[in-house]
Design an enzyme around this catalytic site. Sequence first.
Site, PDB file in Angstrom:
ATOM      1  N   ALA A 132       0.740  -1.401  -0.058  1.00  0.00           N
ATOM      2  CA  ALA A 132       0.064   0.039  -0.040  1.00  0.00           C
ATOM      3  C   ALA A 132       1.632   1.442  -0.323  1.00  0.00           C
ATOM      4  O   ALA A 132       1.393   1.868   0.953  1.00  0.00           O
ATOM      5  CB  ALA A 132      -1.271  -0.393   1.434  1.00  0.00           C
ATOM      6  N   GLY A 134       1.813   5.227  -1.541  1.00  0.00           N
ATOM      7  CA  GLY A 134       1.309   6.111  -1.629  1.00  0.00           C
ATOM      8  C   GLY A 134      -0.040   6.741  -1.657  1.00  0.00           C
ATOM      9  O   GLY A 134      -0.502   6.349  -0.504  1.00  0.00           O
ATOM     10  N   ARG A 135      -0.819   6.954  -2.680  1.00  0.00           N
ATOM     11  CA  ARG A 135      -2.224   6.715  -2.586  1.00  0.00           C
ATOM     12  C   ARG A 135      -2.730   6.051  -3.029  1.00  0.00           C
ATOM     13  O   ARG A 135      -3.765   6.082  -1.989  1.00  0.00           O
ATOM     14  CB  ARG A 135      -2.930   8.201  -3.773  1.00  0.00           C
ATOM     15  CG  ARG A 135      -1.681   9.327  -3.703  1.00  0.00           C
ATOM     16  CD  ARG A 135      -2.340  10.727  -4.993  1.00  0.00           C
ATOM     17  NE  ARG A 135      -1.332  11.293  -5.007  1.00  0.00           N
ATOM     18  CZ  ARG A 135      -1.396  12.434  -6.041  1.00  0.00           C
ATOM     19  NH1 ARG A 135      -2.010  12.382  -7.026  1.00  0.00           N
ATOM     20  NH2 ARG A 135      -0.928  13.030  -6.086  1.00  0.00           N
ATOM     21  N   ALA A 245      -9.570 -12.929 -14.440  1.00  0.00           N
ATOM     22  CA  ALA A 245     -10.862 -13.181 -15.365  1.00  0.00           C
ATOM     23  C   ALA A 245     -11.448 -12.358 -16.472  1.00  0.00           C
ATOM     24  O   ALA A 245     -12.501 -12.505 -16.929  1.00  0.00           O
ATOM     25  CB  ALA A 245     -11.549 -11.737 -14.326  1.00  0.00           C
ATOM     26  N   GLU A 312       3.637  -9.368 -13.866  1.00  0.00           N
ATOM     27  CA  GLU A 312       2.489 -10.176 -14.304  1.00  0.00           C
ATOM     28  C   GLU A 312       3.313 -11.041 -15.423  1.00  0.00           C
ATOM     29  O   GLU A 312       3.093 -11.965 -15.170  1.00  0.00           O
ATOM     30  CB  GLU A 312       0.915  -9.192 -14.768  1.00  0.00           C
ATOM     31  CG  GLU A 312      -0.014 -10.310 -15.383  1.00  0.00           C
ATOM     32  CD  GLU A 312      -1.035  -9.650 -14.909  1.00  0.00           C
ATOM     33  OE1 GLU A 312      -1.731  -9.418 -14.434  1.00  0.00           O
ATOM     34  OE2 GLU A 312      -1.546  -8.897 -16.217  1.00  0.00           O
ATOM     35  N   LYS A 354     -10.461   1.593 -10.438  1.00  0.00           N
ATOM     36  CA  LYS A 354      -9.439   1.655 -10.701  1.00  0.00           C
ATOM     37  C   LYS A 354      -9.770   3.052 -10.702  1.00  0.00           C
ATOM     38  O   LYS A 354     -10.787   3.982 -12.181  1.00  0.00           O
ATOM     39  CB  LYS A 354      -8.977   1.688 -11.716  1.00  0.00           C
ATOM     40  CG  LYS A 354      -8.981  -0.510 -11.287  1.00  0.00           C
ATOM     41  CD  LYS A 354      -8.188  -1.500 -10.619  1.00  0.00           C
ATOM     42  CE  LYS A 354      -7.833  -2.517 -10.617  1.00  0.00           C
ATOM     43  NZ  LYS A 354      -8.229  -3.502  -9.173  1.00  0.00           N
TER      44      LYS A 354
END
Length: 362
Positions: A132, A134-135, A245, A312, A354
């Site tokens: 987690a 920064g923002r 997904a 990824e 997002k």
Amino acid sequence: MMLSPRCGFTHQSTDTVTFHEGFFAGKVRGFDPDMRCAGTFGCLVLLTVGFTSLYFRFLPSLSIMDFLPSDYKHKLRPKINFDDTLKFGARPSVQTQTYWKAPVIWEGMFDPNLYDQKHIEGRSSVALTVFAVGRYLDAYLNTFLTSAEQHFMLGLPVTYYVFTDLPDKVPKIQLAPRRSLKVIPVLKQSNWQDISMMRMKTISETIESEIRDHSDHVFCFDVDQEFKGRFGSEALGDSVALLHAHFYKLPQERFTYDRNPKSKAFMETGDFYYHAAIFGGLLENVKNLTDTCYLNIMEDKINGVEALWHDESHLNKYFWTYKPSRLLSPEYCWDQTIGDARDINVTRLIWAPKDYERLRTK
């Protein structure tokens, strides 16, 4: 003088005994050596009976694992595998097994109570890692942790490892018994791509310095997600990958592998397209995964190459080379913007909305 073969002293008379230096110096009057030996023998018998009684009384609660160093516990812990109870025909409309016989876990295939009971009996424990930075901390971490407490590996010991450049801002979450949270400060990276790639190195280092002594399973999550349903012990395995997904129904030519031959993540073909939002497995297997991906990422960086989808892409290359033993269906990480959800009987984890433009700008 006579030597008593049982007690090892010299018998001088019926009422005086001289003890050798090997026992005690001096004389004791009015002492019968035969009586002393009989008493000693009787005490030994009573002690033996007492300890034997205690041993059998507490035997069910004792385990050799309780007395071994943590490194040996991980090596000797019995392997838990009940995949022969999976109902592969329960979901005929989706793929439930790979060609290398790894299960693809969907709702309806497994008995949750059986998996929970056996993992509790086997003393399985889980480390969950999440970044987690920064923002992302303000936007997602509180929801991620509070929802995990409601749905993730309930009944098992869980330790959350929160990696952040803002440790003072990590929210205080009420945790259930045998669940704990550790905050690990990390340096702020120049851009989100570096954050994404460097997490492999950080996870590997934390496995070695922290996790090894506490957990045997490791799950690594993206923070911009929310648990909505059971995410339980049926997901545990030697090496665990997640079907993306957006790709699980598409033909392979649509998979967004890295097609650049100069990259260590280059793939001409593959089996599935895996989502880096979740991966896991036994401690040593996750460490091997993160070490391999990190070394490949650094080699690309030295050569001035950046894989298409960063960590990824390297994760997909790893699972193409080293097949996962367990695949999680998109029920374990679903994007609600996908229109066709006919295969999703249970939503266990969802993508959070997002806002990359706001979150990834300096």
